[in-house]
Design a protein around this motif. Structure first.
Motif, PDB file in Angstrom:
ATOM      1  N   ASP A  70       0.813  -1.221   0.000  1.00 19.67           N
ATOM      2  CA  ASP A  70       0.000   0.000   0.000  1.00 19.67           C
ATOM      3  C   ASP A  70       0.847   1.273   0.000  1.00 19.67           C
ATOM      4  OD1 ASP A  70      -2.425  -1.519   0.117  1.00 19.67           O
ATOM      5  OD2 ASP A  70      -2.030  -1.836   2.248  1.00 19.67           O
ATOM      6  N   ASP A  98      -0.054   5.064  -0.071  1.00 17.29           N
ATOM      7  CA  ASP A  98      -1.188   5.340  -0.957  1.00 17.29           C
ATOM      8  C   ASP A  98      -2.223   6.193  -0.216  1.00 17.29           C
ATOM      9  OD1 ASP A  98       0.114   3.706  -2.756  1.00 17.29           O
ATOM     10  OD2 ASP A  98      -1.139   1.948  -2.355  1.00 17.29           O
ATOM     11  N   SER A  99      -3.126   6.777  -0.969  1.00 15.03           N
ATOM     12  CA  SER A  99      -4.174   7.619  -0.390  1.00 15.03           C
ATOM     13  C   SER A  99      -4.996   6.813   0.622  1.00 15.03           C
ATOM     14  CB  SER A  99      -5.077   8.127  -1.523  1.00 15.03           C
ATOM     15  OG  SER A  99      -6.095   8.921  -0.995  1.00 15.03           O
TER      16      SER A  99
END
Length: 154
Positions: free
Chosen positions: A95, A116-117
């Motif tokens: 991630d 990641d967002s």
């Protein structure tokens, strides 16, 4: 017979002085090869040469930085002694990604972990490839930062 020795002695004396001038014993250090960490060397000098040539190679997992071969002339090495720098594998981050995307990194390369967002970095986001071929500090993780509401409803 004495006349023959007197003719040879000046030639031997001159040869001895010439050798001392070319390589004074207090300065001749070409027989001492500089060693390197995480690597080895080999004398690859030619038998018919007046120079000393040393070739370096690194242990597995390390890369040579500097000249592979260095030469000693007049008691001075042609280049600085090379170094064997550690290679670190790309850190695996679920991630997330790293700031510099490569398969291998050379000590003391520094990368930054970006999640990641919706995920946040747990640990130090900045890591360095260290001499023992590991990342320092430890490779961080990316964890989901949104938590469910306290009453359990979504």
């Amino acid at each position: 017979m004495a006349a023959n020795l007197s003719c040879i002695f000046p030639a031997l004396h001159l040869l001895g002085v010439l050798v001392l001038l070319l390589c004074p014993s207090c300065l001749c250090d070409c027989n001492t090869f500089p060693s390197i960490a995480h690597g080895s060397y080999e004398d690859v000098s030619s038998i018919f040469s007046f120079t000393t040539v040393v070739q370096y190679k690194c242990d597995e997992g390390y890369v040579l930085v500097g000249e592979e071969k260095i030469t000693c002339r007049n008691s001075h090495w042609s280049s600085p002694v090379p170094q064997c720098k550690a290679l670190c594998l790309k850190p695996e981050i679920k991630d997330g990604t790293v700031s510099l995307d490569q398969d291998q990194y050379v000590e003391p390369e520094n990368v930054t972990v970006q999640c990641d967002s919706g995920y946040s970095v747990v640990g130090s986001p900045s890591i360095i490839c260290s001499e023992n071929r590991t990342w320092y500090p430890e490779v961080p993780k990316c964890e989901w930062m949104l938590k469910p509401p306290p009453d359990g409803r979504s």
